[in-house]
Design a protein around this motif. Structure first.
Motif, PDB file in Angstrom:
ATOM      1  N   ASN A   1       0.746  -1.307  -0.030  1.00 61.06           N
ATOM      2  CA  ASN A   1      -0.100  -0.329  -0.092  1.00 61.06           C
ATOM      3  C   ASN A   1       0.863   1.581   0.156  1.00 61.06           C
ATOM      4  N   THR A   2       2.624   1.076  -0.480  1.00 56.28           N
ATOM      5  CA  THR A   2       2.575   2.024  -0.764  1.00 56.28           C
ATOM      6  C   THR A   2       3.247   2.933  -2.482  1.00 56.28           C
ATOM      7  N   VAL A   3       3.141   4.165  -2.219  1.00 55.94           N
ATOM      8  CA  VAL A   3       3.100   4.670  -3.951  1.00 55.94           C
ATOM      9  C   VAL A   3       4.656   4.433  -3.662  1.00 55.94           C
ATOM     10  N   VAL A   4       4.666   3.718  -5.391  1.00 55.09           N
ATOM     11  CA  VAL A   4       6.426   4.092  -5.538  1.00 55.09           C
ATOM     12  C   VAL A   4       6.645   4.282  -6.894  1.00 55.09           C
ATOM     13  N   GLN A   5       7.641   4.785  -7.421  1.00 58.38           N
ATOM     14  CA  GLN A   5       7.660   5.854  -8.673  1.00 58.38           C
ATOM     15  C   GLN A   5       9.008   5.339  -9.602  1.00 58.38           C
ATOM     16  N   ILE A   6       8.434   4.369 -10.559  1.00 55.45           N
ATOM     17  CA  ILE A   6       9.363   3.087 -11.195  1.00 55.45           C
ATOM     18  C   ILE A   6      10.129   3.933 -12.219  1.00 55.45           C
ATOM     19  N   TYR A   7      11.443   4.053 -12.588  1.00 54.43           N
ATOM     20  CA  TYR A   7      12.731   3.909 -13.369  1.00 54.43           C
ATOM     21  C   TYR A   7      13.293   2.839 -13.725  1.00 54.43           C
TER      22      TYR A   7
ATOM     23  N   GLY B   1       1.871   4.562 -27.616  1.00 59.29           N
ATOM     24  CA  GLY B   1       0.592   5.359 -27.987  1.00 59.29           C
ATOM     25  C   GLY B   1       0.430   5.512 -25.913  1.00 59.29           C
ATOM     26  N   SER B   2      -1.679   5.396 -25.830  1.00 55.98           N
ATOM     27  CA  SER B   2      -1.368   5.329 -24.327  1.00 55.98           C
ATOM     28  C   SER B   2      -1.555   3.987 -23.972  1.00 55.98           C
ATOM     29  N   CYS B   3      -1.050   3.909 -22.266  1.00 55.45           N
ATOM     30  CA  CYS B   3      -0.542   3.110 -22.732  1.00 55.45           C
ATOM     31  C   CYS B   3      -0.708   2.225 -20.973  1.00 55.45           C
ATOM     32  N   GLY B   4      -1.630   2.659 -20.392  1.00 52.19           N
ATOM     33  CA  GLY B   4      -1.883   1.929 -18.979  1.00 52.19           C
ATOM     34  C   GLY B   4      -2.196   0.291 -18.843  1.00 52.19           C
ATOM     35  N   PRO B   5      -1.968  -0.034 -17.485  1.00 50.51           N
ATOM     36  CA  PRO B   5      -2.371  -1.565 -17.093  1.00 50.51           C
ATOM     37  C   PRO B   5      -3.568  -2.145 -17.383  1.00 50.51           C
ATOM     38  N   THR B   6      -3.585  -3.360 -18.031  1.00 52.18           N
ATOM     39  CA  THR B   6      -4.617  -4.504 -17.908  1.00 52.18           C
ATOM     40  C   THR B   6      -5.369  -5.385 -16.958  1.00 52.18           C
TER      41      THR B   6
ATOM     42  N   ALA C   1      -3.062   7.483 -20.797  1.00 52.20           N
ATOM     43  CA  ALA C   1      -2.546   9.111 -21.406  1.00 52.20           C
ATOM     44  C   ALA C   1      -1.120   9.824 -20.460  1.00 52.20           C
ATOM     45  N   LEU C   2      -1.659   9.322 -19.166  1.00 53.57           N
ATOM     46  CA  LEU C   2      -0.550   9.871 -18.166  1.00 53.57           C
ATOM     47  C   LEU C   2       0.515   8.772 -18.517  1.00 53.57           C
ATOM     48  N   TYR C   3       0.274   7.854 -18.244  1.00 57.90           N
ATOM     49  CA  TYR C   3       1.638   6.524 -18.655  1.00 57.90           C
ATOM     50  C   TYR C   3       2.362   6.692 -19.457  1.00 57.90           C
ATOM     51  N   GLN C   4       1.471   6.905 -21.041  1.00 58.47           N
ATOM     52  CA  GLN C   4       2.188   7.526 -21.949  1.00 58.47           C
ATOM     53  C   GLN C   4       2.942   8.290 -21.756  1.00 58.47           C
ATOM     54  N   SER C   5       2.949   8.810 -20.848  1.00 55.98           N
ATOM     55  CA  SER C   5       3.891  10.171 -21.062  1.00 55.98           C
ATOM     56  C   SER C   5       5.014   9.929 -19.867  1.00 55.98           C
ATOM     57  N   ARG C   6       5.226   9.061 -19.507  1.00 50.82           N
ATOM     58  CA  ARG C   6       6.327   8.452 -18.662  1.00 50.82           C
ATOM     59  C   ARG C   6       7.110   7.849 -19.116  1.00 50.82           C
TER      60      ARG C   6
ATOM     61  N   ASN D   1       9.757   8.097 -13.325  1.00 48.73           N
ATOM     62  CA  ASN D   1       8.341   8.716 -12.753  1.00 48.73           C
ATOM     63  C   ASN D   1       6.798   8.160 -13.332  1.00 48.73           C
ATOM     64  N   PHE D   2       6.571   6.399 -12.918  1.00 46.56           N
ATOM     65  CA  PHE D   2       5.954   5.938 -13.150  1.00 46.56           C
ATOM     66  C   PHE D   2       5.438   5.195 -11.822  1.00 46.56           C
ATOM     67  N   PRO D   3       3.905   5.338 -11.313  1.00 51.01           N
ATOM     68  CA  PRO D   3       3.754   5.554 -10.635  1.00 51.01           C
ATOM     69  C   PRO D   3       2.951   4.363 -10.074  1.00 51.01           C
ATOM     70  N   ALA D   4       2.584   3.883  -9.368  1.00 53.28           N
ATOM     71  CA  ALA D   4       2.349   2.774  -8.911  1.00 53.28           C
ATOM     72  C   ALA D   4       1.800   1.834  -7.630  1.00 53.28           C
ATOM     73  N   VAL D   5       1.103   1.262  -7.568  1.00 52.47           N
ATOM     74  CA  VAL D   5       0.878   0.808  -5.495  1.00 52.47           C
ATOM     75  C   VAL D   5       1.713  -0.689  -5.424  1.00 52.47           C
ATOM     76  N   VAL D   6       2.984  -0.724  -4.038  1.00 55.17           N
ATOM     77  CA  VAL D   6       2.572  -2.263  -3.648  1.00 55.17           C
ATOM     78  C   VAL D   6       1.794  -2.984  -3.376  1.00 55.17           C
ATOM     79  N   SER D   7       1.086  -3.980  -4.773  1.00 50.45           N
ATOM     80  CA  SER D   7       0.150  -4.307  -3.887  1.00 50.45           C
ATOM     81  C   SER D   7      -0.105  -5.878  -3.180  1.00 50.45           C
ATOM     82  N   VAL D   8       1.409  -6.417  -3.665  1.00 52.86           N
ATOM     83  CA  VAL D   8       1.316  -7.789  -3.206  1.00 52.86           C
ATOM     84  C   VAL D   8       3.360  -7.853  -3.030  1.00 52.86           C
ATOM     85  N   VAL D   9       3.149  -8.745  -1.719  1.00 56.90           N
ATOM     86  CA  VAL D   9       4.558  -8.415  -1.771  1.00 56.90           C
ATOM     87  C   VAL D   9       4.742  -9.735  -0.795  1.00 56.90           C
TER      88      VAL D   9
END
Lengths: 168, 273
Positions: free
Chosen positions: A22-28, A76-81, A131-136, A160-168
């Motif tokens: 449940n923490t936000v990470v910015q991926i590089y 192009g636009s590239c959100g998660p499925t 569109a946000l992920y496309q910009s990253r 700077n690609f935002p995601a949330v740690v969900s299962v670890v």
């Protein structure tokens, strides 16, 4: 999300274990896109002992099928499925070294167990934020299965690609 | 007999599709802009979706990469003649999706049709001389989580409530919340399914004209938001923005309930002739 943790890819098992749910990470770093049909092929290749389009041990898979890249853009636009559709294949990929997965939605019990017992991590990206992920995404290279169209495997460089740690 | 030129429809609908795929329903973005939540994660997710929709509009990018299967609801007046309408709609899809994602495949071989056709076309025959075409982009993430419950009359309203909450509880996390929940009650199987999808087109915040149905919409919205799924399924209080119910008379021995989950990328628009 300005004070969030940065996650540099590729990463290793020791670093993954420092990530808190449940923490936000910015991926590089580097991600490989793969969704339904690419997973089917990768799983088949693993069963047949054939080589894969990328090394699972260092790879992070992003469940994504982008729209075509417009002129002047890397992608192009590239959100998660929806990640759950890949649950049929994921434990096999994890057994063969996969440690980082990014997508949206929930994983089934078997996949969660496989992620936890192998020290892997599943991160949730924001569904629909394409569109946000496309910009990253700074670079995109088609590396396998071009006949699959939007389901082909691409190597992405992200920042700077935002995601949330969900299962670890 | 009023004659409508299908060439005009082809070009109008192609433009409509592109605009819809860039800019989702503004009611959704506005609701996310003024979200009321005590969860930092939910607020952050809402802000990212708002930022996404702003970027999409500014850059003329598709707001979601799943540009969907093209669904059309056609209201065809019985005084209208439009030769070539079917082909015009498929051509409009071909033209608009040339730059978008081609997401339509054979169900068995999984071979992509490569131009996003065929469009799904639902035609309703109405009296008069107007032709109305509504486009809805339906992505797989939310459509996959939709459900049909064949209840019995004894299940009643309680059964309807249980079914709708069950559908959201089971599928809501995968359907890109905040959702618009479309519910179709009555008719035969396909009536319920069609109504549940048509219900998505009713503006967010507008209740059903029937008081008892409107009451049920309010009750269901409260129950769904009490599930705690939240924006982007990261936990929170905004799982759905609206529950829209449409009803039709059904058989004395039946109570079909269809639930169609719509993601926050609610992309639809209408042209009239």
């Amino acid at each position: 999300m300005d004070n969030s943790v940065k996650l540099y890819l590729p990463t290793d098992a020791a670093h993954i274990q420092t990530l808190k749910p449940n923490t936000v990470v910015q991926i590089y770093g580097t991600l490989y896109t793969a969704r339904d049909q690419a997973h089917k092929r990768i799983a088949q290749a693993l069963k047949n002992g054939e080589s894969l389009p990328f090394d699972l041990h260092t790879a992070a898979i992003y469940y994504c099928g982008p729209t075509p890249a417009p002129r002047g853009k890397a992608i192009g636009s590239c959100g998660p499925t929806t990640s759950g559709r890949m649950d049929a294949y994921t434990p096999l990929l994890i057994e063969h070294g996969l440690r980082v997965m990014i997508g949206k939605g929930v994983r089934n019990a078997q996949t969660v167990e496989s992620i936890r017992s192998h020290g892997a991590v599943y991160l949730t990206a924001i569904g629909g934020a394409a569109a946000l992920y496309q910009s990253r995404v700074t670079a995109c290279e088609l590396i396998a299965y071009p006949d699959l169209g939007c389901e082909a495997v691409c190597k992405l460089t992200v920042e700077n690609f935002p995601a949330v740690v969900s299962v670890v | 007999m009023k004659i409508v030129d299908s060439n005009k429809i082809r070009s109008d609908v192609a433009k409509l599709i592109t605009e819809c795929l860039i800019t989702p329903d503004r009611a959704v973005t506005n609701a996310l802009r003024r979200i009321d939540t005590d969860s930092e994660l939910e607020a952050a997710a809402a802000a990212l979706i708002v930022e996404n929709n702003d970027i999409a509009e500014r850059e003329r990018a598709y707001c979601c990469q799943d540009t969907g299967q093209a669904v059309f609801f056609v209201k065809l007046g019985d005084g209208v003649q439009c030769v070539g309408l079917r082909d015009a709609l498929d051509d409009a899809v071909r033209q608009a999706y040339a730059a978008a994602r081609k997401s339509v495949a054979d169900p068995l071989t999984r071979l992509n049709t490569r131009d996003n056709t065929p469009a799904v076309i639902e035609t309703e025959l109405v009296s008069g001389d107007t032709l109305e075409i509504t486009y809805l982009a339906k992505g797989a993430g939310s459509e996959n989580m939709s459900k049909l419950y064949m209840l019995t009359p004894a299940d009643g309203v309680d059964g309807i409530v249980r079914s709708v909450v069950d559908a959201v509880e089971r599928g809501g996390r995968n359907a890109c919340p905040p959702l618009v929940v479309g519910v179709g009650i009555g008719g035969v199987t396909e009536t319920a399914c069609t109504l549940s999808k048509r219900a998505l087109l009713r503006p967010v915040g507008v209740l059903n004209e029937r008081a008892d149905v409107a009451q049920l919409e309010k009750l269901l919205l409260a129950k769904i938001n009490a599930l705690g799924i939240g924006v982007a399924a990261l936990g929170g209080r905004v799982t759905a923005l609206a529950v829209n119910i449409e009803v039709a008379p059904t058989h004395i021995g039946m109570l079909p309930v269809a639930v169609n989950l719509q993601c926050h990328s609610l992309r639809h628009g209408t042209v009239k002739y």
